[in-house]
Design a protein around this motif. Structure first.
Motif, PDB file in Angstrom:
ATOM      1  N   THR A  16      21.558 -26.262 -12.514  1.00  0.00           N
ATOM      2  CA  THR A  16      22.843 -26.653 -13.094  1.00  0.00           C
ATOM      3  C   THR A  16      23.729 -27.226 -11.993  1.00  0.00           C
ATOM      4  O   THR A  16      23.406 -27.145 -10.818  1.00  0.00           O
ATOM      5  CB  THR A  16      23.555 -25.446 -13.754  1.00  0.00           C
ATOM      6  OG1 THR A  16      23.730 -24.421 -12.784  1.00  0.00           O
ATOM      7  CG2 THR A  16      22.776 -24.924 -14.938  1.00  0.00           C
ATOM      8  N   ALA A  91      26.146 -21.164 -17.329  1.00  0.00           N
ATOM      9  CA  ALA A  91      26.008 -22.622 -17.400  1.00  0.00           C
ATOM     10  C   ALA A  91      24.561 -23.004 -17.700  1.00  0.00           C
ATOM     11  O   ALA A  91      24.292 -23.904 -18.496  1.00  0.00           O
ATOM     12  CB  ALA A  91      26.478 -23.261 -16.095  1.00  0.00           C
ATOM     13  N   LYS A  95      23.258 -24.977 -21.061  1.00  0.00           N
ATOM     14  CA  LYS A  95      22.422 -26.170 -20.944  1.00  0.00           C
ATOM     15  C   LYS A  95      21.178 -26.030 -21.830  1.00  0.00           C
ATOM     16  O   LYS A  95      20.810 -26.955 -22.549  1.00  0.00           O
ATOM     17  CB  LYS A  95      22.042 -26.369 -19.473  1.00  0.00           C
ATOM     18  CG  LYS A  95      21.338 -27.647 -19.172  1.00  0.00           C
ATOM     19  CD  LYS A  95      21.115 -27.770 -17.661  1.00  0.00           C
ATOM     20  CE  LYS A  95      20.146 -28.891 -17.374  1.00  0.00           C
ATOM     21  NZ  LYS A  95      19.815 -28.967 -15.962  1.00  0.00           N
ATOM     22  N   VAL A 102      27.800 -29.409 -18.545  1.00  0.00           N
ATOM     23  CA  VAL A 102      28.276 -28.091 -18.144  1.00  0.00           C
ATOM     24  C   VAL A 102      28.229 -27.955 -16.629  1.00  0.00           C
ATOM     25  O   VAL A 102      27.245 -28.325 -15.993  1.00  0.00           O
ATOM     26  CB  VAL A 102      27.391 -26.977 -18.763  1.00  0.00           C
ATOM     27  CG1 VAL A 102      27.920 -25.609 -18.386  1.00  0.00           C
ATOM     28  CG2 VAL A 102      27.302 -27.132 -20.264  1.00  0.00           C
ATOM     29  N   HIS A 103      29.300 -27.402 -16.077  1.00  0.00           N
ATOM     30  CA  HIS A 103      29.383 -27.136 -14.637  1.00  0.00           C
ATOM     31  C   HIS A 103      29.898 -25.720 -14.446  1.00  0.00           C
ATOM     32  O   HIS A 103      30.700 -25.234 -15.241  1.00  0.00           O
ATOM     33  CB  HIS A 103      30.392 -28.067 -13.949  1.00  0.00           C
ATOM     34  CG  HIS A 103      30.159 -29.510 -14.171  1.00  0.00           C
ATOM     35  ND1 HIS A 103      29.350 -30.260 -13.375  1.00  0.00           N
ATOM     36  CD2 HIS A 103      30.635 -30.347 -15.125  1.00  0.00           C
ATOM     37  CE1 HIS A 103      29.337 -31.504 -13.802  1.00  0.00           C
ATOM     38  NE2 HIS A 103      30.110 -31.582 -14.869  1.00  0.00           N
ATOM     39  N   SER A 104      29.483 -25.090 -13.373  1.00  0.00           N
ATOM     40  CA  SER A 104      30.132 -23.846 -12.970  1.00  0.00           C
ATOM     41  C   SER A 104      31.123 -24.197 -11.857  1.00  0.00           C
ATOM     42  O   SER A 104      30.926 -25.170 -11.134  1.00  0.00           O
ATOM     43  CB  SER A 104      29.116 -22.809 -12.496  1.00  0.00           C
ATOM     44  OG  SER A 104      28.393 -23.271 -11.390  1.00  0.00           O
TER      45      SER A 104
END
Length: 122
Positions: A16, A91, A95, A102-104
């Motif tokens: 991710t 995340a 996905k 999506v991001h953390s």
């Protein structure tokens, strides 16, 4: 093959995208993103990023599809926890559930708070 929690986090981070704190803060200010706090309820109640939606990590898969802020699976989503481990796992799961952007947040709430970014304390 058994894996430790940290091995799972490492795998999730490899699969991710993490967003650096400065970029996440800029997106928060422009309100371009949905922000999800995956910490436990008592952590969220102690202070969170203003406008963040609370879905604890343990309930994420059950609540994501029915959460109004997550209806558009192509909308940009930022996920955070205390330091980044739970957010990476969350995340990664989002996905897998079909969310495409999506991001953390790198460093999580600790980094956000240390940078003196706004924190909502109910």
């Amino acid at each position: 093959m058994n894996k430790t929690a940290m091995e799972l986090v490492k795998e999730a981070k490899a699969e991710t995208r993490e967003m650096d704190l400065q970029q996440a803060h800029g997106k928060h200010q422009s309100e371009e993103v949905v922000i999800i706090d995956v910490r436990e309820t008592h952590e969220f109640s102690g202070g969170h990023i203003p406008g963040a939606h609370h879905i604890s990590r343990g309930m994420l898969e059950f609540k994501a599809d029915s959460h109004p802020a997550l209806k558009d699976k192509d909308r940009e989503i930022l996920v955070y926890c205390k330091t980044g481990g739970r957010a990476a796992l969350a995340a990664h799961q989002l996905k897998k559930m079909g969310y495409t952007n999506v991001h953390s947040i790198q460093g999580g709430m600790d980094a956000w708070d240390d940078a003196d970014h706004p924190v909502h304390k109910p």
